[in-house]
Scaffold this motif. Structure first.
Motif, PDB file in Angstrom:
ATOM      1  N   SER A 106       0.555  -1.275   0.347  1.00 43.00           N
ATOM      2  CA  SER A 106       0.228   0.024   0.338  1.00 43.00           C
ATOM      3  C   SER A 106       1.126   1.105   0.209  1.00 43.00           C
ATOM      4  CB  SER A 106      -0.978  -0.243   1.655  1.00 43.00           C
ATOM      5  OG  SER A 106      -1.547   1.074   1.524  1.00 43.00           O
ATOM      6  N   TYR A 107       1.844   1.139   0.789  1.00 45.15           N
ATOM      7  CA  TYR A 107       2.630   2.353   1.070  1.00 45.15           C
ATOM      8  C   TYR A 107       3.431   3.344  -0.343  1.00 45.15           C
ATOM      9  CZ  TYR A 107       6.383   5.501   2.961  1.00 45.15           C
ATOM     10  OH  TYR A 107       7.210   6.568   3.060  1.00 45.15           O
ATOM     11  N   ASP A 108       4.297   1.824  -0.589  1.00 45.00           N
ATOM     12  CA  ASP A 108       4.657   1.630  -2.156  1.00 45.00           C
ATOM     13  C   ASP A 108       3.877   2.150  -3.154  1.00 45.00           C
ATOM     14  OD1 ASP A 108       6.847   1.083  -1.005  1.00 45.00           O
ATOM     15  OD2 ASP A 108       6.413  -1.498  -1.562  1.00 45.00           O
ATOM     16  N   ALA A 109       1.971   1.408  -3.255  1.00 48.65           N
ATOM     17  CA  ALA A 109       1.319   2.788  -4.432  1.00 48.65           C
ATOM     18  C   ALA A 109       0.931   4.025  -4.293  1.00 48.65           C
ATOM     19  CB  ALA A 109      -0.058   1.073  -3.910  1.00 48.65           C
ATOM     20  N   VAL A 110       1.082   4.053  -2.650  1.00 47.69           N
ATOM     21  CA  VAL A 110       1.284   5.692  -2.841  1.00 47.69           C
ATOM     22  C   VAL A 110       1.747   6.523  -3.397  1.00 47.69           C
ATOM     23  CG1 VAL A 110       1.290   5.777   0.044  1.00 47.69           C
ATOM     24  CG2 VAL A 110      -1.063   7.067  -1.171  1.00 47.69           C
ATOM     25  N   LYS A 150       3.899  10.274  -7.244  1.00 48.24           N
ATOM     26  CA  LYS A 150       5.192  10.552  -7.933  1.00 48.24           C
ATOM     27  C   LYS A 150       4.380  10.553  -9.147  1.00 48.24           C
ATOM     28  CE  LYS A 150       9.054  10.897  -8.326  1.00 48.24           C
ATOM     29  NZ  LYS A 150       9.645  12.333  -8.247  1.00 48.24           N
ATOM     30  N   GLU A 151       3.135   9.514 -10.117  1.00 50.48           N
ATOM     31  CA  GLU A 151       3.100   9.769 -11.333  1.00 50.48           C
ATOM     32  C   GLU A 151       2.217  10.952 -11.478  1.00 50.48           C
ATOM     33  OE1 GLU A 151       2.730   4.891 -11.798  1.00 50.48           O
ATOM     34  OE2 GLU A 151       0.831   6.383 -12.134  1.00 50.48           O
ATOM     35  N   ASP A 193       7.927  14.232  -4.987  1.00 48.40           N
ATOM     36  CA  ASP A 193       8.334  12.469  -4.110  1.00 48.40           C
ATOM     37  C   ASP A 193       8.098  12.930  -2.509  1.00 48.40           C
ATOM     38  OD1 ASP A 193       9.493  10.631  -2.252  1.00 48.40           O
ATOM     39  OD2 ASP A 193      11.624  10.888  -3.703  1.00 48.40           O
ATOM     40  N   VAL A 194       7.214  11.955  -2.133  1.00 48.83           N
ATOM     41  CA  VAL A 194       6.475  12.439  -0.699  1.00 48.83           C
ATOM     42  C   VAL A 194       7.221  11.095   0.117  1.00 48.83           C
ATOM     43  CG1 VAL A 194       4.927  13.126  -1.287  1.00 48.83           C
ATOM     44  CG2 VAL A 194       5.058  11.180  -1.428  1.00 48.83           C
ATOM     45  N   SER A 195       8.564  10.553  -0.559  1.00 48.19           N
ATOM     46  CA  SER A 195       8.712   9.177   0.765  1.00 48.19           C
ATOM     47  C   SER A 195       9.535  10.083   1.888  1.00 48.19           C
ATOM     48  CB  SER A 195      10.063   8.748   0.012  1.00 48.19           C
ATOM     49  OG  SER A 195      10.557   9.466  -0.181  1.00 48.19           O
ATOM     50  N   ASN A 196       9.783  11.520   1.987  1.00 45.57           N
ATOM     51  CA  ASN A 196      10.220  11.875   3.256  1.00 45.57           C
ATOM     52  C   ASN A 196       9.491  12.904   4.794  1.00 45.57           C
ATOM     53  OD1 ASN A 196      12.809  10.472   2.390  1.00 45.57           O
ATOM     54  ND2 ASN A 196      13.781  12.113   1.118  1.00 45.57           N
ATOM     55  N   ALA A 197       8.748  12.713   3.264  1.00 42.42           N
ATOM     56  CA  ALA A 197       7.461  14.113   3.947  1.00 42.42           C
ATOM     57  C   ALA A 197       6.721  13.918   5.306  1.00 42.42           C
ATOM     58  CB  ALA A 197       6.238  14.047   3.428  1.00 42.42           C
ATOM     59  N   GLN A 198       6.146  14.726   6.594  1.00 42.03           N
ATOM     60  CA  GLN A 198       6.384  13.932   7.263  1.00 42.03           C
ATOM     61  C   GLN A 198       4.945  13.473   6.811  1.00 42.03           C
ATOM     62  OE1 GLN A 198       5.209  18.542   8.758  1.00 42.03           O
ATOM     63  NE2 GLN A 198       6.814  18.299  10.910  1.00 42.03           N
ATOM     64  N   ARG A 240      -1.733  11.025   4.300  1.00 39.32           N
ATOM     65  CA  ARG A 240      -1.456  12.064   4.447  1.00 39.32           C
ATOM     66  C   ARG A 240       0.400  12.697   4.242  1.00 39.32           C
ATOM     67  NH1 ARG A 240      -4.762  14.973   8.152  1.00 39.32           N
ATOM     68  NH2 ARG A 240      -3.351  14.881   9.645  1.00 39.32           N
ATOM     69  N   PHE A 241       0.566  13.029   3.365  1.00 35.66           N
ATOM     70  CA  PHE A 241       1.692  14.261   3.955  1.00 35.66           C
ATOM     71  C   PHE A 241       1.966  15.328   3.851  1.00 35.66           C
ATOM     72  CE2 PHE A 241       1.614  10.161   0.987  1.00 35.66           C
ATOM     73  CZ  PHE A 241       2.151   9.536   1.759  1.00 35.66           C
ATOM     74  N   VAL A 242       2.708  15.432   4.850  1.00 37.31           N
ATOM     75  CA  VAL A 242       2.716  17.357   4.537  1.00 37.31           C
ATOM     76  C   VAL A 242       3.931  17.649   4.363  1.00 37.31           C
ATOM     77  CG1 VAL A 242       2.645  19.049   5.971  1.00 37.31           C
ATOM     78  CG2 VAL A 242       1.258  16.680   6.140  1.00 37.31           C
ATOM     79  N   MET A 243       4.591  18.788   3.224  1.00 39.42           N
ATOM     80  CA  MET A 243       5.741  18.874   3.374  1.00 39.42           C
ATOM     81  C   MET A 243       5.417  20.240   1.895  1.00 39.42           C
ATOM     82  SD  MET A 243       5.679  16.190  -0.597  1.00 39.42           S
ATOM     83  CE  MET A 243       7.441  17.045  -1.463  1.00 39.42           C
ATOM     84  N   ASP A 244       6.915  21.026   2.902  1.00 38.09           N
ATOM     85  CA  ASP A 244       6.958  22.371   1.739  1.00 38.09           C
ATOM     86  C   ASP A 244       6.907  22.153  -0.084  1.00 38.09           C
ATOM     87  OD1 ASP A 244       7.325  25.326   1.695  1.00 38.09           O
ATOM     88  OD2 ASP A 244       9.462  25.026   2.472  1.00 38.09           O
TER      89      ASP A 244
END
Length: 175
Positions: A74-78, A83-84, A89-94, A118-122
């Motif tokens: 699931s995580y890899d899919a999101v 990204k697509e 790239d949200v892999s390092n987002a909060q 949910r991913f939070v990033m600048d």
């Protein structure tokens, strides 16, 4: 040809697969989809507008998402879907996984689980590289703007995911 895993009612893989959009699932069988809500620290959310050529809900607003492919977590899919569709790239987002909901459509062969993240990033406009086959624009929307689109019937899955736009911690830190 894209294949999806088939899951049982407890969200356990059955070991069987289905072809993408081949709606022949029996009652009690499901496929897995993911949604990635992308937020900024200022409390706005990245939403995209579906292209008008989509067979279902053209022109509606949504968050990034799609089906998990066979063998894909699931995580890899999101991460892949966000990204697509947005170039982010949200892999390092909060943030990360929030909750799962289940949609059952008896007799239609299209039952599915939805893992919501949910991913939070600048992020800024320059960071986005939208997938033109899927999206026809975007905006950084407030919760109130998203609610207004939902009230017009123009925001996909809103009733099922609205809590993803509400969960806040003090001092503007997100979960």
């Amino acid at each position: 040809m894209e294949l999806w895993d088939i899951y049982d009612k407890n969200k356990k893989p059955t070991g069987r697969t289905m072809k993408r959009n081949d709606w022949h699932l029996k009652d009690g069988e499901y496929h897995l989809t993911v949604l990635g809500v992308v937020a900024r620290e200022d409390g706005t959310f990245l939403i995209t507008k579906r292209v008008m050529t989509k067979a279902w809900a053209p022109g509606w607003w949504e968050v990034s998402g799609g089906a998990a492919q066979t063998g894909e977590a699931s995580y890899d899919a999101v991460l892949r879907e966000v990204k697509e569709e947005t170039g982010l790239d949200v892999s390092n987002a909060q943030g990360g996984y929030l909750f799962t909901y289940k949609r059952e459509n008896p007799g239609e062969g299209d039952n599915y689980f939805v893992d919501v993240y949910r991913f939070v990033m600048d992020i800024s406009d320059e960071d986005l590289k939208l997938q033109t086959e899927e999206t026809d624009g975007y905006m950084f929307a407030t919760k109130e703007q998203i609610e207004a689109f939902a009230a017009e019937g123009k925001f996909l899955h809103y009733d099922s995911i609205k809590q993803a736009f509400e969960i806040r911690l003090p001092q503007s830190h997100w979960l």
